[in-house]
Design a protein around this motif. Structure first.
Motif, short mmCIF file in Angstrom:
data_model
loop_
_atom_site.label_atom_id
_atom_site.label_comp_id
_atom_site.label_asym_id
_atom_site.label_seq_id
_atom_site.Cartn_x
_atom_site.Cartn_y
_atom_site.Cartn_z
N GLU A 6 24.04 3.61 -3.97
CA GLU A 6 22.60 3.88 -4.02
C GLU A 6 21.81 2.59 -3.87
O GLU A 6 20.76 2.57 -3.23
N LYS A 7 22.30 1.52 -4.45
CA LYS A 7 21.66 0.21 -4.29
C LYS A 7 21.69 -0.21 -2.83
O LYS A 7 20.69 -0.72 -2.31
N ALA A 8 22.80 0.03 -2.15
CA ALA A 8 22.90 -0.31 -0.72
C ALA A 8 21.89 0.51 0.09
O ALA A 8 21.25 -0.03 0.99
N VAL A 9 21.76 1.78 -0.23
CA VAL A 9 20.78 2.63 0.45
C VAL A 9 19.38 2.08 0.24
O VAL A 9 18.59 1.97 1.18
N PHE A 10 19.08 1.70 -0.99
CA PHE A 10 17.76 1.15 -1.31
C PHE A 10 17.49 -0.12 -0.51
O PHE A 10 16.42 -0.29 0.08
N ILE A 11 18.46 -1.02 -0.48
CA ILE A 11 18.30 -2.28 0.24
C ILE A 11 18.10 -2.03 1.73
O ILE A 11 17.26 -2.67 2.38
N CYS A 12 18.85 -1.09 2.28
CA CYS A 12 18.77 -0.79 3.72
C CYS A 12 17.52 0.01 4.07
O CYS A 12 17.09 0.01 5.22
N GLY A 13 16.95 0.68 3.10
CA GLY A 13 15.71 1.41 3.33
C GLY A 13 15.86 2.93 3.35
O GLY A 13 14.91 3.64 3.07
N SER A 14 17.03 3.42 3.69
CA SER A 14 17.26 4.86 3.69
C SER A 14 18.72 5.16 3.95
O SER A 14 19.47 4.30 4.42
N LYS A 15 19.10 6.40 3.67
CA LYS A 15 20.46 6.83 3.97
C LYS A 15 20.69 6.82 5.48
O LYS A 15 21.77 6.46 5.94
N THR A 16 19.66 7.18 6.22
CA THR A 16 19.77 7.20 7.68
C THR A 16 20.04 5.80 8.22
O THR A 16 20.90 5.62 9.09
N LYS A 17 19.34 4.82 7.71
CA LYS A 17 19.53 3.44 8.18
C LYS A 17 20.92 2.94 7.82
O LYS A 17 21.59 2.32 8.65
N LEU A 18 21.38 3.20 6.61
CA LEU A 18 22.72 2.79 6.21
C LEU A 18 23.76 3.50 7.08
O LEU A 18 24.74 2.89 7.51
N ALA A 19 23.53 4.76 7.37
CA ALA A 19 24.44 5.51 8.24
C ALA A 19 24.52 4.87 9.62
O ALA A 19 25.61 4.73 10.19
N GLU A 20 23.39 4.47 10.16
CA GLU A 20 23.37 3.80 11.47
C GLU A 20 24.17 2.50 11.43
O GLU A 20 24.93 2.22 12.36
N ILE A 21 24.00 1.74 10.38
CA ILE A 21 24.71 0.48 10.23
C ILE A 21 26.22 0.71 10.20
O ILE A 21 26.98 -0.03 10.81
N CYS A 22 26.63 1.76 9.50
CA CYS A 22 28.06 2.05 9.34
C CYS A 22 28.64 2.85 10.50
O CYS A 22 29.86 2.96 10.62
#
Length: 73
Positions: A6-22
């Motif tokens: 959840e901290k990673a999601v917060f830092i990245c800005g959204s679940k969608t952004k973290l998903a794109e990164i991964c």
């Protein structure tokens, strides 16, 4: 682990952004944050990089023996 992703999601800005990164779907990230699926170790380097090291491999997968993996490289 759940709080750390959840901290990673917060830092990245959204679940969608973290998903794109991964390179996964936002549904996969939702499963991670809900604790319904473990994060595959192949996605961990991207998460570490995206969070500038604020979230570590041990934070995400404390069940993995990271010292042994590092020693084998």
């Amino acid at each position: 682990m759940k709080l750390n992703i959840e901290k990673a999601v917060f830092i990245c800005g959204s679940k969608t952004k973290l998903a794109e990164i991964c390179g996964v779907t936002s549904q996969a990230v939702s499963k991670w944050t809900a604790g319904k699926a473990k994060i595959s170790i192949e996605y961990i380097p991207g998460i570490i990089q995206a969070t500038n090291g604020e979230v570590t491999a041990r934070d995400l997968r404390p069940d993995v023996d990271w010292d042994t993996i590092k020693a084998s490289l």
